[in-house]
Write a protein that holds these residues in place. Sequence first.
Motif, PDB file in Angstrom:
ATOM      1  N   GLU A 138      52.263  70.109  44.638  1.00 19.93           N
ATOM      2  CA  GLU A 138      53.209  71.037  44.017  1.00 19.93           C
ATOM      3  C   GLU A 138      54.472  70.309  43.557  1.00 19.93           C
ATOM      4  O   GLU A 138      54.960  70.533  42.430  1.00 19.93           O
ATOM      5  N   LEU A 139      55.008  69.440  44.408  1.00 22.87           N
ATOM      6  CA  LEU A 139      56.200  68.680  44.034  1.00 22.87           C
ATOM      7  C   LEU A 139      55.874  67.695  42.918  1.00 22.87           C
ATOM      8  O   LEU A 139      56.684  67.491  42.005  1.00 22.87           O
ATOM      9  N   ALA A 140      54.708  67.092  42.972  1.00 25.02           N
ATOM     10  CA  ALA A 140      54.292  66.151  41.923  1.00 25.02           C
ATOM     11  C   ALA A 140      54.235  66.839  40.560  1.00 25.02           C
ATOM     12  O   ALA A 140      54.702  66.289  39.554  1.00 25.02           O
ATOM     13  N   PHE A 141      53.688  68.044  40.531  1.00 24.50           N
ATOM     14  CA  PHE A 141      53.609  68.779  39.266  1.00 24.50           C
ATOM     15  C   PHE A 141      55.003  69.167  38.772  1.00 24.50           C
ATOM     16  O   PHE A 141      55.286  69.087  37.570  1.00 24.50           O
ATOM     17  N   ARG A 142      55.875  69.566  39.707  1.00 31.12           N
ATOM     18  CA  ARG A 142      57.235  69.942  39.310  1.00 31.12           C
ATOM     19  C   ARG A 142      57.979  68.751  38.721  1.00 31.12           C
ATOM     20  O   ARG A 142      58.669  68.881  37.697  1.00 31.12           O
TER      21      ARG A 142
END
Length: 320
Positions: A304-308
Amino acid sequence: MNQPLVLVTGATGFVGEAVVFKLLIDRVFTPLASVRSQSRLSGLCKTLYWDMNSSDIGFSLEGIHAIVHCAARVHVMDETAADALAEFRKINVISTLNLARNAARSGVRRFIYISSIKVNGESTHPGHPFTPVLNSVPQDPYGLSKFEAEQGLRKISIDTGMELVIIRPPLVYGPGVKANFLSMMNWLDREVPLPFGAIHNQRSLVFIENLVDLIVTCISHPSAKGHVLMVSDGADISTSQLLGLMSRALGKKSRLIPIPVALLKLAGFLTKRRDLTQRLCSSLQVDISETCSLLGWTPPITRELAFRRSALHFKDNRKA
């Protein structure tokens, strides 16, 4: 006390540059950046020019503790070379082994080779992810060149005692990514309707920061030597899920049309885009359990953080 020197080849590339920045931030090792052209790393660390088409490296490897070899002739979807395998071998095999031999003679302790999941193959069956063990020799010219480099490096390591670590990443994404992943983000940003809503495959990806964290860990971790390491984010995802999650990260509405996979594959065949269709529709999973247990390592960045982070960089740098 002087920090050990680490040479990073391919430092103008997506992975190589990220490795150099990580080393500069951590300040445990002093990076030397091998580049093929002008780089924004100039002024941040010492840069060395290396023409991989030349048998002469052009600089000394004396005093270097480890090499992270990211430089390569990369896989392309639309190959134009008359003899693709010969072109891949020039850079990915001959130049790589020449560098390794010079490294061993110069006393380099460890050689970290960034290989590719294509050494394992193009796709996996459900519940049978790729592991370091190979079941067949790759047929793809790029994958075969990486396989041959791995074999050659193993022999050099055995003959000389230079420690070898091989890392096989799947698709790498993150801030600044190019090629198909960037094209996908452009489509999603424009809210283009896409016919990929019925793809329920499973694919392993690796965020650039997760890959770099593993690479830097392998520079000094005593248990890494002699191993082939698989890497991913540790959470597989279908093409449909990927597109939906990235749309939300971009703040856009997902417009996925559920076209049957059989029709997509037929369209890929008729339009001579079979390779792209294969990537979108098939599964490709890797098992990172051995990497995690061997090194006590886990991917530090969640999906999730990687996509953000990927979406934020894209929005900050997209063309108006």
